[in-house]
Structures are given as C-alpha cells and as structure tokens.
Design a protein around this motif. Structure first.
Motif, PDB file in Angstrom:
ATOM      1  N   LEU A 127       0.823  -1.208   0.000  1.00 15.13           N
ATOM      2  CA  LEU A 127       0.000   0.000   0.000  1.00 15.13           C
ATOM      3  C   LEU A 127       0.857   1.258   0.000  1.00 15.13           C
ATOM      4  N   GLY A 128       2.156   1.087  -0.100  1.00 22.57           N
ATOM      5  CA  GLY A 128       3.052   2.226  -0.225  1.00 22.57           C
ATOM      6  C   GLY A 128       3.479   2.812   1.105  1.00 22.57           C
ATOM      7  N   GLY A 129       4.265   3.855   0.991  1.00 21.89           N
ATOM      8  CA  GLY A 129       4.774   4.531   2.168  1.00 21.89           C
ATOM      9  C   GLY A 129       3.955   5.765   2.482  1.00 21.89           C
ATOM     10  N   CYS A 130       4.069   6.219   3.723  1.00 17.41           N
ATOM     11  CA  CYS A 130       3.374   7.422   4.158  1.00 17.41           C
ATOM     12  C   CYS A 130       4.262   8.126   5.182  1.00 17.41           C
ATOM     13  N   ILE A 131       3.865   9.308   5.575  1.00 15.76           N
ATOM     14  CA  ILE A 131       4.622  10.052   6.575  1.00 15.76           C
ATOM     15  C   ILE A 131       3.768  10.162   7.829  1.00 15.76           C
ATOM     16  N   ILE A 132       4.353   9.781   8.955  1.00 15.58           N
ATOM     17  CA  ILE A 132       3.686   9.912  10.249  1.00 15.58           C
ATOM     18  C   ILE A 132       4.644  10.623  11.200  1.00 15.58           C
ATOM     19  N   THR A 133       4.108  11.138  12.288  1.00 15.74           N
ATOM     20  CA  THR A 133       4.975  11.771  13.270  1.00 15.74           C
ATOM     21  C   THR A 133       5.593  10.716  14.182  1.00 15.74           C
ATOM     22  N   LYS A 134       6.724  11.073  14.711  1.00 19.60           N
ATOM     23  CA  LYS A 134       7.438  10.185  15.616  1.00 19.60           C
ATOM     24  C   LYS A 134       6.583   9.849  16.839  1.00 19.60           C
TER      25      LYS A 134
ATOM     26  N   LYS B 231      -4.884  11.731  15.219  1.00 18.51           N
ATOM     27  CA  LYS B 231      -5.881  12.799  15.306  1.00 18.51           C
ATOM     28  C   LYS B 231      -6.218  13.361  13.928  1.00 18.51           C
ATOM     29  N   TRP B 232      -5.193  13.612  13.092  1.00 20.88           N
ATOM     30  CA  TRP B 232      -5.413  14.182  11.767  1.00 20.88           C
ATOM     31  C   TRP B 232      -4.718  13.328  10.720  1.00 20.88           C
ATOM     32  N   ILE B 233      -5.385  13.180   9.592  1.00 28.12           N
ATOM     33  CA  ILE B 233      -4.797  12.444   8.477  1.00 28.12           C
ATOM     34  C   ILE B 233      -5.269  13.103   7.185  1.00 28.12           C
ATOM     35  N   PHE B 234      -4.336  13.316   6.290  1.00 28.31           N
ATOM     36  CA  PHE B 234      -4.678  13.955   5.026  1.00 28.31           C
ATOM     37  C   PHE B 234      -3.853  13.333   3.912  1.00 28.31           C
ATOM     38  N   ARG B 235      -4.321  13.540   2.683  1.00 26.87           N
ATOM     39  CA  ARG B 235      -3.644  12.941   1.538  1.00 26.87           C
ATOM     40  C   ARG B 235      -3.207  14.019   0.561  1.00 26.87           C
ATOM     41  N   GLU B 236      -1.920  14.007   0.264  1.00 22.57           N
ATOM     42  CA  GLU B 236      -1.307  14.939  -0.683  1.00 22.57           C
ATOM     43  C   GLU B 236      -0.896  14.185  -1.947  1.00 22.57           C
ATOM     44  N   GLU B 237      -0.472  14.925  -2.936  1.00 24.68           N
ATOM     45  CA  GLU B 237       0.109  14.304  -4.128  1.00 24.68           C
ATOM     46  C   GLU B 237       1.344  13.518  -3.712  1.00 24.68           C
ATOM     47  N   SER B 238       1.529  12.366  -4.290  1.00 22.73           N
ATOM     48  CA  SER B 238       2.711  11.552  -4.018  1.00 22.73           C
ATOM     49  C   SER B 238       3.965  12.267  -4.494  1.00 22.73           C
ATOM     50  N   VAL B 239       5.056  12.076  -3.750  1.00 18.25           N
ATOM     51  CA  VAL B 239       6.322  12.680  -4.154  1.00 18.25           C
ATOM     52  C   VAL B 239       7.196  11.714  -4.946  1.00 18.25           C
ATOM     53  N   ASN B 240       6.842  10.426  -4.923  1.00 18.40           N
ATOM     54  CA  ASN B 240       7.548   9.424  -5.720  1.00 18.40           C
ATOM     55  C   ASN B 240       6.637   8.202  -5.850  1.00 18.40           C
TER      56      ASN B 240
ATOM     57  N   ASN C 150       2.284   6.921  -1.042  1.00 20.50           N
ATOM     58  CA  ASN C 150       0.846   6.906  -1.317  1.00 20.50           C
ATOM     59  C   ASN C 150       0.183   8.252  -0.997  1.00 20.50           C
ATOM     60  N   GLY C 151       0.946   9.197  -0.456  1.00 21.06           N
ATOM     61  CA  GLY C 151       0.433  10.537  -0.207  1.00 21.06           C
ATOM     62  C   GLY C 151      -0.189  10.771   1.155  1.00 21.06           C
ATOM     63  N   TRP C 152      -0.394   9.714   1.950  1.00 14.99           N
ATOM     64  CA  TRP C 152      -1.023   9.897   3.255  1.00 14.99           C
ATOM     65  C   TRP C 152      -0.035  10.480   4.262  1.00 14.99           C
ATOM     66  N   ARG C 153      -0.533  11.424   5.089  1.00 15.00           N
ATOM     67  CA  ARG C 153       0.239  12.066   6.146  1.00 15.00           C
ATOM     68  C   ARG C 153      -0.598  11.993   7.418  1.00 15.00           C
TER      69      ARG C 153
END
Length: 114
Positions: free
Chosen positions: A21-28, A38-47, A51-54
C-alpha cells in the motif's frame, strides 16, 4: 537445553500486514505511542512508492511537526498497526483532510464537519 535448541524456530509475533500500500509520513509521536491518531490527510505523491497519506497525533504541535526528525517515512502497514481504522479511508482521493475521533472510531471531514 540441547545442542540445537538455540536454532529452533521461535514463534514470531504475528502482525497485521496489508502489503503493497506504499509509504506514508507519520509523526514520531504516533510511531512511539506518545500520541494517538488525530489528523490524516492525503497529498500528491512525491515518488512512486509514496501513497500521499500524512498522519499527525493528538499531541503534535506545529513546532513539533516542523522539526524534520519528528517525521518518519514508514510503510502504510505501520500506520495500520497504530490505528486499523485507516484501512477504511485508504482509497480516498488526494485532497482528503480528516480528523479522527478515537472515542467513536470515525473520521470527520475537516472541511465539512461530516
């Protein structure tokens, strides 16, 4: 203990795996368990593997997330391990911006409140 006992296969902890399902960015803080989703949003993929999820935690401040070391690139499987409910929103489009209500286990659209 016999000579070969140390080579016996030990039972591995079974983890939830969604696979590919790809990689995403989460906080430490999410990764180490000091905050809850608490919050989750989806941006354009950078590579291609992004998958764009933050995802951000309930204790994360703007100052905290602005420190690069406080953000981690992880497999989406890791976010599923933290909060399995994210599987329900995985296919939502770029531009999705949600708040997670951990008491009721529901996502609320940050723009509409629904």
């Amino acid at each position: 203990m016999g000579l070969f006992d140390k080579f016996k296969k030990t039972e591995e902890k079974e983890t939830l795996k969604t696979h590919n399902l790809g990689g995403c960015i989460i906080t430490k803080s999410l990764d180490d368990g000091t905050s809850k989703l608490k919050w989750i949003f989806r941006e354009e993929s950078v590579n291609p593997v992004d998958n764009g999820w933050r995802a951000l935690g309930d204790t994360d401040t703007e100052e905290y997330i602005n420190v690069p070391e406080n953000n981690l690139v992880v497999d989406f499987d890791r976010l599923v391990e933290i909060e399995p409910a994210v599987l329900a929103i995985y296919d939502m489009p770029v531009g999705t911006d949600l708040e997670f209500d951990s008491q009721r286990k529901v996502f609320i659209d940050s723009n509409t409140g629904k």
